[in-house]
Design an enzyme around this catalytic site. Structure first.
Site, short mmCIF file in Angstrom:
data_model
loop_
_atom_site.label_atom_id
_atom_site.label_comp_id
_atom_site.label_asym_id
_atom_site.label_seq_id
_atom_site.Cartn_x
_atom_site.Cartn_y
_atom_site.Cartn_z
N GLY A 63 7.36 -13.52 3.13
CA GLY A 63 6.35 -13.25 2.11
C GLY A 63 6.83 -13.65 0.72
O GLY A 63 7.97 -14.11 0.54
N ILE A 118 8.40 -3.48 12.62
CA ILE A 118 8.88 -2.28 11.92
C ILE A 118 8.14 -1.02 12.37
O ILE A 118 8.57 0.09 12.05
CB ILE A 118 8.80 -2.43 10.39
CG1 ILE A 118 7.34 -2.58 9.92
CG2 ILE A 118 9.66 -3.58 9.91
CD1 ILE A 118 7.18 -2.51 8.40
N ALA A 123 4.24 -5.36 4.52
CA ALA A 123 3.11 -4.48 4.24
C ALA A 123 1.82 -5.11 4.74
O ALA A 123 1.73 -6.32 4.89
CB ALA A 123 2.99 -4.21 2.74
N ASP A 168 0.58 -0.19 -7.29
CA ASP A 168 -0.23 0.53 -8.27
C ASP A 168 -1.41 1.24 -7.62
O ASP A 168 -1.99 2.15 -8.20
CB ASP A 168 -0.74 -0.44 -9.33
CG ASP A 168 -1.53 -1.60 -8.72
OD1 ASP A 168 -0.96 -2.29 -7.85
OD2 ASP A 168 -2.69 -1.83 -9.11
N TYR A 191 -5.70 1.27 1.67
CA TYR A 191 -4.44 0.61 1.34
C TYR A 191 -3.56 1.53 0.50
O TYR A 191 -2.39 1.76 0.81
CB TYR A 191 -4.72 -0.70 0.59
CG TYR A 191 -3.48 -1.36 0.04
CD1 TYR A 191 -2.49 -1.85 0.90
CD2 TYR A 191 -3.30 -1.52 -1.34
CE1 TYR A 191 -1.35 -2.46 0.39
CE2 TYR A 191 -2.18 -2.14 -1.84
CZ TYR A 191 -1.19 -2.61 -0.97
OH TYR A 191 -0.06 -3.21 -1.48
N TRP A 217 -0.27 -6.71 -9.01
CA TRP A 217 -0.75 -8.06 -9.31
C TRP A 217 0.33 -9.10 -9.06
O TRP A 217 0.58 -9.98 -9.89
CB TRP A 217 -1.25 -8.14 -10.76
CG TRP A 217 -2.44 -7.30 -11.07
CD1 TRP A 217 -2.83 -6.14 -10.44
CD2 TRP A 217 -3.41 -7.51 -12.11
NE1 TRP A 217 -3.97 -5.63 -11.02
CE2 TRP A 217 -4.34 -6.46 -12.05
CE3 TRP A 217 -3.56 -8.49 -13.09
CZ2 TRP A 217 -5.43 -6.36 -12.92
CZ3 TRP A 217 -4.63 -8.39 -13.97
CH2 TRP A 217 -5.55 -7.35 -13.88
#
Length: 291
Positions: free
Chosen positions: A11, A44, A67, A109, A132, A157
């Site tokens: 990623g 995982i 994620a 965030d 999420y 972001w």
């Protein structure tokens, strides 16, 4: 020689971390969902697979970059999102504690509701409103519960080497004379390179805890797009639209935070560490893209 196990190594952040440590006496155990060159497959969400991998490789540090980040898909894939965003960090933390490794987990965030009027600090109470955000917050809780030596970095972001907002806007500019972008969602665009630098800085220390980790300054998505186009020499017009207007044009199932600005309070207070201004970080990224 230090050994670092990275999940989600392919990623944006995983790639940035590996580049950040180049030239150092570090061995990386690169893992992702699919095996590849110098990459080992690791699920995982499978506790036995995680413990076996960690006991075999004996890393000094585990950095979890994996994620389920498709915010809209998380709304309809709750079980999968929970397994990856919560159970995954739990399993890694259990394995880290079992073998004495430091645990570094990347959060978001989205753990906040996003209706604030000032930057969120690490001491503000999370209140996620999307699947999420809820699953990522559960991941944070598991890390704190099962690991005694942990760093949690909340970022926002994020863009880097991979699919991201910057590249999407540049691609659209090739075929569109104008684009409509939301102007009432505020946040801090953050370069994966800058986040990797912060992780690298804190990783050798004992300065454990939760840290907000975004580039300095803030903007909205429309103004961010204008800055991207300006640096790329694009003349594509950016239409500023509200979230409500955008939702009518592009229906989405997840609620986005309207106010997503994080204050890197603990970084500055405990280590006098400051991340780059988002404009400066974007300059570096755009020059690298153009090169």
């Amino acid at each position: 020689m230090k050994k670092i196990l990275v999940t989600g190594c392919n990623g944006q952040l995983g790639r940035a971390i590996r580049k950040e440590y180049e030239g150092e006496n570090v061995t990386f155990i690169n893992t992702d969902v699919v095996e590849g060159e110098d990459v080992r497959a690791l699920d995982i969400t499978d506790i036995q697979a995680v413990i076996s991998m960690v006991e075999e490789t004996k890393p000094d540090v585990i950095i979890n970059c994996a994620a389920h980040t498709n915010v809209d898909a998380c709304e309809t894939q709750w079980d999968l999102a929970y397994k990856i965003n919560a159970i995954g960090p739990r399993n890694l933390s259990i394995a880290a504690e079992k073998t004495g490794a430091k645990m570094i987990h990347v959060s978001t965030d989205y753990v906040f509701e996003g209706n604030g009027t000032r930057p969120y600090t690490e001491f503000d109470a999370p209140n996620p409103v999307s699947a999420y955000g809820k699953t990522k917050l559960e991941g944070e809780k598991f890390v704190q519960q099962f690991s005694s030596r942990f760093f949690i970095f909340r970022t926002a972001w994020l863009y880097g080497d991979g699919k991201n907002f910057v590249k999407t806007m540049l691609r659209l500019s090739e075929t569109h004379n104008e684009v409509s972008v939301v102007c009432d969602q505020l946040g801090s665009p953050t370069s994966a390179v800058e986040l990797a630098k912060a992780i690298h800085h804190f990783e050798p220390t004992e300065n454990y805890g939760i840290f907000h980790a975004t580039c300095e300054g803030d903007t909205n998505w429309a103004e961010f797009t204008e800055e991207i186009f300006k640096r790329a020499g694009k003349t594509t017009k950016v239409n500023h639209v509200t979230s409500e207007q955008y939702a009518q044009m592009n229906p989405a199932s997840a609620k986005r935070p309207a106010y997503s600005i994080l204050e890197n309070y603990m970084m500055k207070l405990t280590n006098d560490y400051r991340m780059a201004d988002w404009r400066d970080a974007l300059d570096v990224y755009m020059k690298a893209l153009q090169a």
